[in-house]
Design a protein around this motif. Structure first.
Motif, PDB file in Angstrom:
ATOM      1  N   ARG A 196       0.873  -1.209   0.042  1.00 12.55           N
ATOM      2  CA  ARG A 196       0.067  -0.078  -0.072  1.00 12.55           C
ATOM      3  C   ARG A 196       0.779   1.064  -0.032  1.00 12.55           C
ATOM      4  NH1 ARG A 196      -4.195  -2.623   4.603  1.00 12.55           N
ATOM      5  NH2 ARG A 196      -5.040  -3.981   3.107  1.00 12.55           N
ATOM      6  N   VAL A 197       1.877   1.116   0.803  1.00 13.50           N
ATOM      7  CA  VAL A 197       2.960   2.381   0.777  1.00 13.50           C
ATOM      8  C   VAL A 197       3.425   2.550  -0.551  1.00 13.50           C
ATOM      9  CG1 VAL A 197       5.078   2.949   1.657  1.00 13.50           C
ATOM     10  CG2 VAL A 197       3.518   2.166   3.312  1.00 13.50           C
ATOM     11  N   SER A 198       3.918   1.417  -1.157  1.00 14.31           N
ATOM     12  CA  SER A 198       4.581   1.585  -2.546  1.00 14.31           C
ATOM     13  C   SER A 198       3.412   2.208  -3.746  1.00 14.31           C
ATOM     14  CB  SER A 198       4.883   0.151  -3.092  1.00 14.31           C
ATOM     15  OG  SER A 198       5.313   0.423  -4.432  1.00 14.31           O
ATOM     16  N   LYS A 199       2.159   2.060  -3.450  1.00 14.09           N
ATOM     17  CA  LYS A 199       1.188   2.474  -4.190  1.00 14.09           C
ATOM     18  C   LYS A 199       0.822   3.942  -4.103  1.00 14.09           C
ATOM     19  CE  LYS A 199      -1.302  -1.711  -5.040  1.00 14.09           C
ATOM     20  NZ  LYS A 199      -2.431  -2.774  -4.787  1.00 14.09           N
ATOM     21  N   LEU A 200       1.150   4.468  -2.866  1.00  9.07           N
ATOM     22  CA  LEU A 200       0.611   5.754  -2.542  1.00  9.07           C
ATOM     23  C   LEU A 200       2.027   6.444  -3.120  1.00  9.07           C
ATOM     24  CD1 LEU A 200      -0.973   5.176   1.219  1.00  9.07           C
ATOM     25  CD2 LEU A 200      -2.056   6.226  -1.140  1.00  9.07           C
ATOM     26  N   ASN A 201       3.260   6.256  -2.583  1.00  5.33           N
ATOM     27  CA  ASN A 201       4.196   6.788  -3.081  1.00  5.33           C
ATOM     28  C   ASN A 201       4.356   6.972  -4.790  1.00  5.33           C
ATOM     29  OD1 ASN A 201       5.216   7.366  -0.670  1.00  5.33           O
ATOM     30  ND2 ASN A 201       6.397   5.559  -0.512  1.00  5.33           N
ATOM     31  N   GLU A 202       3.742   6.114  -5.329  1.00  2.96           N
ATOM     32  CA  GLU A 202       3.819   6.216  -6.963  1.00  2.96           C
ATOM     33  C   GLU A 202       2.829   7.156  -7.175  1.00  2.96           C
ATOM     34  OE1 GLU A 202       2.835   2.355  -8.413  1.00  2.96           O
ATOM     35  OE2 GLU A 202       4.497   1.579  -8.034  1.00  2.96           O
ATOM     36  N   LEU A 203       1.478   7.595  -6.465  1.00  5.55           N
ATOM     37  CA  LEU A 203       0.765   8.624  -6.831  1.00  5.55           C
ATOM     38  C   LEU A 203       1.229   9.883  -6.609  1.00  5.55           C
ATOM     39  CD1 LEU A 203      -2.204   6.599  -5.511  1.00  5.55           C
ATOM     40  CD2 LEU A 203      -1.980   7.098  -8.041  1.00  5.55           C
ATOM     41  N   SER A 204       2.232  10.153  -5.747  1.00  7.44           N
ATOM     42  CA  SER A 204       2.513  11.333  -5.394  1.00  7.44           C
ATOM     43  C   SER A 204       1.385  12.659  -5.202  1.00  7.44           C
ATOM     44  CB  SER A 204       3.744  11.906  -6.646  1.00  7.44           C
ATOM     45  OG  SER A 204       4.762  10.927  -6.325  1.00  7.44           O
ATOM     46  N   PHE A 205       0.560  12.331  -4.194  1.00  8.34           N
ATOM     47  CA  PHE A 205      -0.417  13.111  -4.252  1.00  8.34           C
ATOM     48  C   PHE A 205       0.114  14.801  -3.534  1.00  8.34           C
ATOM     49  CE2 PHE A 205      -3.209   9.333  -2.853  1.00  8.34           C
ATOM     50  CZ  PHE A 205      -3.886   9.556  -4.079  1.00  8.34           C
ATOM     51  N   ARG A 206      -0.547  15.721  -4.267  1.00  4.03           N
ATOM     52  CA  ARG A 206      -0.210  17.027  -3.695  1.00  4.03           C
ATOM     53  C   ARG A 206      -1.205  17.592  -2.570  1.00  4.03           C
ATOM     54  NH1 ARG A 206      -0.183  18.360  -9.425  1.00  4.03           N
ATOM     55  NH2 ARG A 206      -2.102  19.069  -9.349  1.00  4.03           N
ATOM     56  N   SER A 207      -2.462  16.807  -2.456  1.00  2.00           N
ATOM     57  CA  SER A 207      -3.259  17.243  -1.484  1.00  2.00           C
ATOM     58  C   SER A 207      -4.265  15.900  -0.978  1.00  2.00           C
ATOM     59  CB  SER A 207      -4.025  18.491  -1.500  1.00  2.00           C
ATOM     60  OG  SER A 207      -4.999  18.384  -2.631  1.00  2.00           O
ATOM     61  N   LEU A 208      -4.946  16.005   0.054  1.00  2.00           N
ATOM     62  CA  LEU A 208      -6.020  15.092   0.345  1.00  2.00           C
ATOM     63  C   LEU A 208      -7.190  15.773   0.788  1.00  2.00           C
ATOM     64  CD1 LEU A 208      -3.863  12.705   2.570  1.00  2.00           C
ATOM     65  CD2 LEU A 208      -4.367  12.421   0.174  1.00  2.00           C
ATOM     66  N   HIS A 209      -8.271  15.418   0.083  1.00  2.00           N
ATOM     67  CA  HIS A 209      -9.609  15.806   0.674  1.00  2.00           C
ATOM     68  C   HIS A 209     -10.226  15.084   1.378  1.00  2.00           C
ATOM     69  CE1 HIS A 209     -13.621  18.199  -0.777  1.00  2.00           C
ATOM     70  NE2 HIS A 209     -13.033  18.649   0.668  1.00  2.00           N
ATOM     71  N   TYR A 210     -10.623  15.375   2.626  1.00  2.00           N
ATOM     72  CA  TYR A 210     -11.597  14.695   3.643  1.00  2.00           C
ATOM     73  C   TYR A 210     -13.113  15.041   3.413  1.00  2.00           C
ATOM     74  CZ  TYR A 210      -7.280  12.452   5.549  1.00  2.00           C
ATOM     75  OH  TYR A 210      -6.377  11.674   5.787  1.00  2.00           O
ATOM     76  N   VAL A 211     -14.067  14.212   3.369  1.00  2.00           N
ATOM     77  CA  VAL A 211     -15.462  14.530   3.517  1.00  2.00           C
ATOM     78  C   VAL A 211     -16.011  13.271   4.161  1.00  2.00           C
ATOM     79  CG1 VAL A 211     -15.820  16.178   1.755  1.00  2.00           C
ATOM     80  CG2 VAL A 211     -16.106  14.003   1.204  1.00  2.00           C
ATOM     81  N   ASN A 212     -17.157  13.550   4.928  1.00  2.00           N
ATOM     82  CA  ASN A 212     -17.893  12.527   5.400  1.00  2.00           C
ATOM     83  C   ASN A 212     -19.340  12.746   5.731  1.00  2.00           C
ATOM     84  OD1 ASN A 212     -17.793  13.448   8.143  1.00  2.00           O
ATOM     85  ND2 ASN A 212     -16.537  12.041   8.743  1.00  2.00           N
ATOM     86  N   SER A 213     -20.065  12.157   6.298  1.00  2.00           N
ATOM     87  CA  SER A 213     -21.611  12.360   6.449  1.00  2.00           C
ATOM     88  C   SER A 213     -21.722  13.252   7.598  1.00  2.00           C
ATOM     89  CB  SER A 213     -22.403  11.371   6.410  1.00  2.00           C
ATOM     90  OG  SER A 213     -21.946  10.261   7.587  1.00  2.00           O
ATOM     91  N   ILE A 214     -20.853  13.328   8.684  1.00  2.00           N
ATOM     92  CA  ILE A 214     -21.188  14.165   9.701  1.00  2.00           C
ATOM     93  C   ILE A 214     -20.495  15.530   9.716  1.00  2.00           C
ATOM     94  CG2 ILE A 214     -21.301  12.003  11.408  1.00  2.00           C
ATOM     95  CD1 ILE A 214     -18.505  12.439  12.217  1.00  2.00           C
ATOM     96  N   GLY A 215     -20.088  16.072   8.751  1.00  2.00           N
ATOM     97  CA  GLY A 215     -19.726  17.383   8.258  1.00  2.00           C
ATOM     98  C   GLY A 215     -18.273  17.656   8.028  1.00  2.00           C
ATOM     99  N   THR A 216     -17.388  16.835   8.225  1.00  2.00           N
ATOM    100  CA  THR A 216     -16.096  16.918   7.781  1.00  2.00           C
ATOM    101  C   THR A 216     -15.739  17.364   6.319  1.00  2.00           C
ATOM    102  OG1 THR A 216     -15.037  15.209   9.327  1.00  2.00           O
ATOM    103  CG2 THR A 216     -13.789  15.647   7.457  1.00  2.00           C
ATOM    104  N   ASP A 217     -15.088  18.353   6.149  1.00  2.00           N
ATOM    105  CA  ASP A 217     -14.917  18.972   4.855  1.00  2.00           C
ATOM    106  C   ASP A 217     -13.288  19.677   5.150  1.00  2.00           C
ATOM    107  OD1 ASP A 217     -14.593  20.035   2.513  1.00  2.00           O
ATOM    108  OD2 ASP A 217     -16.429  20.921   2.345  1.00  2.00           O
ATOM    109  N   LEU A 218     -12.337  18.819   4.902  1.00  2.00           N
ATOM    110  CA  LEU A 218     -11.048  19.347   5.228  1.00  2.00           C
ATOM    111  C   LEU A 218     -10.001  19.034   4.029  1.00  2.00           C
ATOM    112  CD1 LEU A 218      -9.185  20.339   7.696  1.00  2.00           C
ATOM    113  CD2 LEU A 218      -8.665  17.796   7.855  1.00  2.00           C
ATOM    114  N   THR A 219      -9.214  19.917   3.710  1.00  2.00           N
ATOM    115  CA  THR A 219      -8.244  19.871   2.845  1.00  2.00           C
ATOM    116  C   THR A 219      -6.891  20.065   3.446  1.00  2.00           C
ATOM    117  OG1 THR A 219      -9.585  20.889   1.126  1.00  2.00           O
ATOM    118  CG2 THR A 219      -7.241  20.635   0.645  1.00  2.00           C
ATOM    119  N   ILE A 220      -5.971  18.801   3.112  1.00  2.00           N
ATOM    120  CA  ILE A 220      -4.542  18.792   3.667  1.00  2.00           C
ATOM    121  C   ILE A 220      -3.662  18.869   2.553  1.00  2.00           C
ATOM    122  CG2 ILE A 220      -3.238  17.269   5.142  1.00  2.00           C
ATOM    123  CD1 ILE A 220      -5.428  16.183   6.481  1.00  2.00           C
ATOM    124  N   GLU A 221      -2.785  19.824   2.231  1.00  2.00           N
ATOM    125  CA  GLU A 221      -1.735  19.759   1.538  1.00  2.00           C
ATOM    126  C   GLU A 221      -0.515  18.893   1.961  1.00  2.00           C
ATOM    127  OE1 GLU A 221      -0.572  23.853  -0.187  1.00  2.00           O
ATOM    128  OE2 GLU A 221      -2.571  24.375   0.702  1.00  2.00           O
TER     129      GLU A 221
END
Length: 384
Positions: A196-221
């Protein structure tokens, strides 16, 4: 059960810490878990450990101190405490921390006393913490059931039955199965996390966006040059170890000033001997600017005010919904387990998850976008 507990102790020493001949092993443990600590010590000496050094704790005495000691006690640390933590980890050391505390051992204690004591301790044992965060020596956090903790998890059972049931869950979650080779089961799991680590490192994300049904809306660079970690790790001199048993997470470091939005916790959090519930953090340019909580608000405010970096994120971790801990359906009131049943974040110090980070100074890591604090507190944000 007796055989499985022995296999678990052996796995912690041989696989978790990879204790070698001549190593000094520190075991940090509550006094009520002394039988299990002795078992771990025996397995360490079987491996050629030079010396097992005990670091005992006691919830009752800790609570007594916070309630009854003179107020100025919490602004400093005895020199022998810093000497112990800092000097014992200078070389040829391994550290086993057995977490089994009462989740509400410090309930009702003045949060400011805890904040001041945390700040004083953090400054006094700074070299120890730096070595741990950069994997200077092998370290492992594991658990054994204490009576108060077991009763919190299973309030409808007697103390002994609750303790027995919690032992079974600890072993299951750590993949210590009856009739199986615990070390081999753990090694298979480590390979899965590394994939799993290897796959994520290949993707090289710039940011992550978290949302869920209880109100989370968070962007993490994520900082430039970041990488994901998970599974077993290596010390600076190449010794393999597992920092958490159990573990299900893969994690990296967020960009200090790149977090914006609101995140709602999905599980209660045990922090500084009390429980916070149904809380949320609002972030602006990386900093926690607002906290709401149905329980434990002052506790959380004190925790993020320990130092400047405590109000910023230091870790972002992804955890599968389908795992032994999550599938147990049990709320453990112990972050080692609850964080591995849920995607989670941590406010406070960052692991050096950027290229060359382990060899950087604190100032250099800060310049590359990582956070620094004497705190590192995980809280759970993942839901189905």
């Amino acid at each position: 059960m007796k055989n499985r507990i022995e296999d678990y102790a052996r796995m912690l020493i041989e696989t978790g810490l990879n204790v070698e001949k001549g190593t000094n092993l520190v075991i940090s443990c509550p006094v009520e878990c002394a039988p299990f600590a002795r078992l771990c010590a025996e397995k360490a000496y079987d491996r050629g450990c030079r010396e097992v050094i005990m670091n005992w704790s006691d919830d009752a005495l800790t609570r007594m101190k916070y309630l009854r000691a003179e107020n100025d006690v919490f602004d400093s640390v005895h020199p022998w405490v810093s000497d112990f933590y800092n000097k014992v980890t200078e070389k040829n050391c391994a550290w086993l921390a057995i977490h089994a505390s009462d989740p509400e051992a410090l309930s009702g204690v003045d949060p400011d006393r805890i904040r001041r004591a945390t700040a004083a301790s953090g400054e006094a044992i700074k070299p120890f913490r730096e070595r741990q965060m950069t994997n200077f020596y092998p370290w492992c956090v594991a658990s054994a059931p204490g009576k108060a903790w077991a009763k919190k998890v299973f309030p409808g059972l007697s103390e002994e039955d609750a303790k027995e049931k919690l032992w079974g869950l600890i072993l299951d979650c750590s993949r210590v199965y009856e009739g199986a080779d615990a070390a081999k089961e753990w090694e298979k799991h480590m390979l899965t996390l590394k994939e799993r680590v290897s796959k994520l490192n290949e993707l090289s994300f710039r940011s992550l966006h978290y949302v869920n049904s209880i109100g989370t809306d968070l962007t993490i660079e994520l900082p430039e040059g970041h990488f994901w970690e998970g599974g077993d790790e290596k010390t600076a001199d190449g010794r393999k170890f597992s920092a958490n048993i159990p573990t299900e997470e893969v994690f990296t470091a967020p960009k200090r000033y790149g977090v914006n939005g609101v995140v709602f916790a999905t599980k209660p959090l045990v922090v500084n001997g009390s429980v916070a519930e149904n809380f949320s953090f609002t972030f602006k340019d990386g900093k926690i600017v607002d906290i709401k909580a149905e329980k434990g608000l002052e506790l959380l405010k004190a925790a993020v005010a320990v130092d400047e970096g405590a109000a910023y994120l230091g870790e972002v971790a992804l955890v599968p919904y389908d795992s032994p801990i999550s599938n147990s359906g049990v709320l453990f009131y112990n972050t080692l387990f609850d964080e591995n049943a849920s995607c989670h974040l941590a406010f406070g110090d960052s692991y050096p998850c950027i290229e060359g980070g382990a060899g950087m100074t604190e100032e250099e890591r800060t310049a590359h976008g990582l956070n620094h604090s004497i705190m590192h507190e995980d809280f759970m944000v993942g839901s189905r």
